[in-house]
Each structure stands twice: as C-alpha cells, then as structure tokens.
Enzyme design. Structure first.
Site, short mmCIF file in Angstrom:
data_model
loop_
_atom_site.label_atom_id
_atom_site.label_comp_id
_atom_site.label_asym_id
_atom_site.label_seq_id
_atom_site.Cartn_x
_atom_site.Cartn_y
_atom_site.Cartn_z
N LYS A 1 43.88 38.00 34.47
CA LYS A 1 44.24 39.31 33.90
C LYS A 1 45.74 39.63 33.99
CE LYS A 1 39.72 41.48 34.27
NZ LYS A 1 38.98 42.69 34.67
N ASP B 1 39.00 48.58 30.20
CA ASP B 1 38.21 49.08 31.33
C ASP B 1 38.33 50.60 31.44
OD1 ASP B 1 37.14 46.70 32.21
OD2 ASP B 1 38.80 46.27 33.57
#
Ligand code: ATR
Length: 278
Positions: free
Chosen positions: A70, A107
């Site tokens: 990420k 997210d």
C-alpha cells in the site's frame, strides 16, 4: 465467458491467495454480465514497480492493492486523492489510457458508506476509536469529513495514536492514554474497533460496554469472526452493532466502477455470497 475485448483488472499482494477480492469482483462481473476478468497478481515487494509497469503496459485497467504494497503504490502513482495522501496508503491503482496512474484510498469512503447504509449518524456524538494503524487512519479521516464532533483515540502504543493525530492535524482528534471511565462513556455516540483484537476470537477490546448510552452504535471492522466479542457484548446490552463485512464490500465498489465502468450494488445477496466463502 470472456472475449478478446474483455476489460482486465485484479488484486496485487504478497501473498495474495487469501484475498477475497477475486470472489467479490467475480460476483459483480457475473451479476452485471460484464465482459471482464479480475485476477490475483502475487508480486514480490522487490518487483512491485516492475510488475505495475508491466500490467499497465498490458492494458490492465487497474489493481486493488493489499499488504505489503500500500505504501509502494502511493509512491508508484502519478497522482493520489486526498484520502490516500493523508492516510499514507493507496489501496486502488487505476491505469489510465493516457499512460498515467492514479492512486486512491477507498477504505475511508467505504467505511462511511457502510455506516450510512446502516443508518448511523456519524455526527450524533463523539466517536471512541480503538487503533492507530492504516485502518484507523482511514476511519478517522472519514469520521472527520462526515462531521463527527470529536474522535477519541485509544491505542496500545499511545505514541502511534499521537502520530496519527499530528498527521491529520484536526483539533477534534483527542488521544487518550486509556479507555475512558464510565462517566465519559455516557457521552459516546459511536465506538469503532480498527485493531486486530478480536480477530479469530483472540482477545477482547477493553471496554465497559454497559456504560455506553442506549443510543450508542458499536462497529467492529474485524470480520473473522463476524460477531466479535465486542459486538456480542454490545448486543447483550441491547446496543445497535455494525459488523466488518460491510466495509469490505463498500471499499471494493468504487474500484469495480473505475475498472469496469459500472457501479455495483452492495446488498444482501452479495453479503450472503461472501459469508459462504468465509
Ligand atoms: P491496519 O493497517 O490493518 O490497521 P496495523 O497497522 O498493523 O494494521 O494496525 C493494527 C492495530 O491493531 C494497531 O492499532 C495495533 O496497536 P499498536 O499500534 O499498539 O501495535 C493494534 N493491535 C494489534 N494487536 C494488538 C493487541 N494484541 N492488543 C492491542 N492492540 C493491538
């Protein structure tokens, strides 16, 4: 059945075999009858940029990004959205036709869309949030953007919570040394667990749930098991609870739309499908 004109996308991680994303996106591809393919791409950390450059050159529309890539994805992207920049992580890379790469973090919107689908008002009162990792960053970012009056952070390593608060630089974020006492708990509107405590039935969040007001909502982003110790305690006190599966589904939806050009629905049929897989 896919044709030579199929759109392709996937998920990259190391390892990637545990990822639920192929099942999730595969369900949506079938439901919408899309000529598309969603594949797992196991990529060693040393070869991340090389692999992404190759996928982009091969006409892949984009990839979801999971552990441990990420941060590398944040560096790889030419542009990133505000959430990704503040959270310090990209979970979706979109390869545009002009050769550029866009990084997003879905997210934060996924966290909020899930709460809203469950009729939770994030502005109803202070949020008590456990954790200070990537998931916590996304949740705090989303809560602040949605008008939560205060976010109280509790984390095992307090320094990490302080760093999170410093990075987000919003006076509504308060770092607590420990779980608040019963008197302060009566003010809480929402409890969120973003830590791995409670995962696979291991451990329990240190919280006197019975001191929360009857209006409080308790949300755990852990989804293995779906009913964590925290949620079981909250249900025993008659409190409304939101489990972790919804966030997983909602964070995937914007990526699917970017890859395949259709906004997919997040509903009970999808939830049931994932429950079977889990
Ligand atoms: P993610 O990106 O999924 O949020 P992470 O960055 O590894 O994952 O963060 C995990 C979170 O769970 C952290 O808040 C961690 O606390 P520390 O920052 O103090 O390490 C928390 N956590 C993990 N195991 C824990 C445990 N046994 N007790 C308390 N907190 C725990």
């Amino acid at each position: 059945m896919i044709t030579g004109a199929a759109r392709t996308a996937g998920v990259t991680g190391w390892p990637v075999a545990h990822s639920l994303s192929p099942r999730l996106h595969g369900f949506w591809l079938a439901r919408h009858g899309i000529d598309g393919l969603y594949a797992p791409f196991p990529v060693h950390p040393d070869r991340f940029a090389e692999a992404m450059t190759g996928l982009r050159a091969a006409g892949v529309r984009g990839v979801n990004v999971t552990v441990p890539h990420k941060q590398a994805a944040l560096t790889f992207a030419d542009t990133v959205d505000e959430a990704a920049g503040l959270i310090g992580a990209v979970n979706t890379l979109i390869f545009h036709a002009d050769g550029s790469t866009e990084g997003r973090n879905t997210d934060a919107p996924g966290f909020m869309r899930n709460l809203i689908q469950h009729d939770v008002d994030p502005a109803a009162g202070p949020a008590l949030l456990f954790g200070a990792g990537g998931a916590a960053r996304a949740a705090v970012f989303a809560l602040l953007a949605a008008g939560t009056p205060e976010v109280w952070l509790v984390n095992r390593h307090v320094a990490r919570a302080r760093q999170l608060a410093a990075d987000l630089a919003d006076p509504r974020v308060r770092v607590l040394e420990a779980t608040p006492d019963a008197a302060r708990l009566t003010e809480v509107g929402l409890v969120v667990n973003t830590t791995s405590v409670g995962m696979k039935g291991r451990g329990r969040i240190d919280l006197n749930v019975s001191a929360l007001p009857a209006t409080a909502v308790v949300h755990d982003i852990v989804y293995t098991p779906l009913r964590t110790g925290l949620l079981a305690d909250a249900q025993a006190c008659g409190l409304k609870t939101v489990d972790g599966l919804g966030m997983l589904l909602h964070q995937a939806a914007p990526a699917f739309e970017a890859f395949f050009g259709q906004a997919p629905g997040v509903d009970d049929a999808l939830r049931d499908h994932l429950l079977e897989v889990l």
